[in-house]
Design a protein around this motif. Structure first.
Motif, PDB file in Angstrom:
ATOM      1  N   ARG A 122      33.550  30.805  34.734  1.00 40.42           N
ATOM      2  CA  ARG A 122      34.664  30.132  35.425  1.00 40.42           C
ATOM      3  C   ARG A 122      34.508  28.618  35.370  1.00 40.42           C
ATOM      4  NH1 ARG A 122      34.547  34.676  39.356  1.00 40.42           N
ATOM      5  NH2 ARG A 122      33.031  33.515  40.579  1.00 40.42           N
ATOM      6  N   TRP A 154      38.711  35.353  37.479  1.00 43.45           N
ATOM      7  CA  TRP A 154      38.945  35.121  38.891  1.00 43.45           C
ATOM      8  C   TRP A 154      39.434  36.395  39.580  1.00 43.45           C
ATOM      9  CZ3 TRP A 154      39.400  31.347  35.297  1.00 43.45           C
ATOM     10  CH2 TRP A 154      38.813  30.123  35.583  1.00 43.45           C
ATOM     11  N   ARG A 189      39.655  36.501  43.569  1.00 41.40           N
ATOM     12  CA  ARG A 189      39.997  35.086  43.758  1.00 41.40           C
ATOM     13  C   ARG A 189      41.319  34.784  43.076  1.00 41.40           C
ATOM     14  NH1 ARG A 189      35.207  31.466  44.121  1.00 41.40           N
ATOM     15  NH2 ARG A 189      33.492  32.770  44.793  1.00 41.40           N
ATOM     16  N   PRO A 202      43.383  32.642  40.455  1.00 43.74           N
ATOM     17  CA  PRO A 202      43.110  31.808  39.276  1.00 43.74           C
ATOM     18  C   PRO A 202      43.553  30.375  39.527  1.00 43.74           C
ATOM     19  CG  PRO A 202      44.393  33.746  38.684  1.00 43.74           C
ATOM     20  CD  PRO A 202      44.313  33.717  40.170  1.00 43.74           C
TER      21      PRO A 202
END
Length: 94
Positions: free
Chosen positions: A61, A80, A85, A87
């Motif tokens: 990432r 992600w 999470r 992006p």
């Protein structure tokens, strides 16, 4: 992780086989020196593999954010989403 043993094992096996068939071609000291270096290299490869298994997506990432412009990050959104999470959004300058 087991595949980390294959390539060094093949190299050592080939040297050992050549040494057994034609002892003048490969010296025993060369085979022993290869074995001395193989063990730390295999351990280092395993350690790096374990480390990347635990923090590989985090490193990926960070690299995606640093190296790719916003429009090219879309295919990498999996990095992600798999961890729940969001992006990164496309920035105005991207």
């Amino acid at each position: 992780m087991a595949l980390a043993l294959v390539w060094p094992g093949l190299v050592y096996g080939c040297f050992y086989a050549v040494m057994r068939v034609d002892p003048g071609r490969v010296h025993r000291a060369d085979v022993d020196a290869l074995l001395i270096w193989m063990v730390p290299v295999i351990l280092a490869a395993w350690a790096c593999g374990v480390a990347m298994a635990f923090c590989g997506r985090v490193v990926a990432r960070v690299l995606v954010r640093m190296l790719l412009p916003g429009r090219l990050r879309v295919p990498m959104a999996y990095l992600w989403l798999v961890d729940g999470r969001n992006p990164p959004a496309k920035q105005a300058g991207d």
